[in-house]
Design a protein around this motif. Structure first.
Motif, PDB file in Angstrom:
ATOM      1  N   ALA A   1     -18.757 -27.966 -29.757  1.00 13.21           N
ATOM      2  CA  ALA A   1     -17.952 -29.187 -29.800  1.00 13.21           C
ATOM      3  C   ALA A   1     -16.931 -29.117 -30.927  1.00 13.21           C
ATOM      4  O   ALA A   1     -15.760 -29.469 -30.741  1.00 13.21           O
ATOM      5  CB  ALA A   1     -18.857 -30.408 -29.978  1.00 13.21           C
TER       6      ALA A   1
ATOM      7  N   GLU B   1     -17.647 -31.393 -24.720  1.00 12.97           N
ATOM      8  CA  GLU B   1     -18.595 -32.504 -24.733  1.00 12.97           C
ATOM      9  C   GLU B   1     -19.909 -31.948 -24.221  1.00 12.97           C
ATOM     10  O   GLU B   1     -19.934 -31.004 -23.432  1.00 12.97           O
ATOM     11  CB  GLU B   1     -18.102 -33.637 -23.840  1.00 12.97           C
TER      12      GLU B   1
ATOM     13  N   PHE C   1     -22.612 -28.505 -21.145  1.00 13.87           N
ATOM     14  CA  PHE C   1     -21.402 -28.674 -21.950  1.00 13.87           C
ATOM     15  C   PHE C   1     -20.186 -28.429 -21.076  1.00 13.87           C
ATOM     16  O   PHE C   1     -20.224 -27.644 -20.132  1.00 13.87           O
ATOM     17  CB  PHE C   1     -21.413 -27.770 -23.190  1.00 13.87           C
TER      18      PHE C   1
END
Length: 80
Positions: free
Chosen positions: A18, A24, A34
């Motif tokens: 991140a 995210e 992710f």
């Protein structure tokens, strides 16, 4: 490594992704998903192993080496 420690280590990988690549992330059971535009992947906690998958879009495929080496580096630090 006990499952709670393994989960914490994978969480640290997600935080690095991140921070470095703007992804995210979120947990779905024992799978950390992710994504961001151009990246879609997961890290699955399995008994005695991890399964890491990441699909990169065309533009980010040029960063494949950088993304892969960073994931390997952090996992290696946490799991050795």
């Amino acid at each position: 490594m006990p499952p709670p420690q393994a989960r914490h280590a994978v969480q640290e990988v997600a935080e690095m992704l991140a921070q470095r690549f703007g992804v995210e992330y979120g947990w779905d059971g024992d799978v950390l998903n992710f994504n961001r535009a151009g990246i879609d992947g997961h890290i699955a906690l399995l008994p005695q192993e991890l399964h890491v998958r990441a699909q990169l879009g065309f533009m980010l495929s040029m960063m494949k080496g950088s993304i892969e080496s960073e994931i390997r580096r952090v996992l290696s630090e946490r799991f050795h």
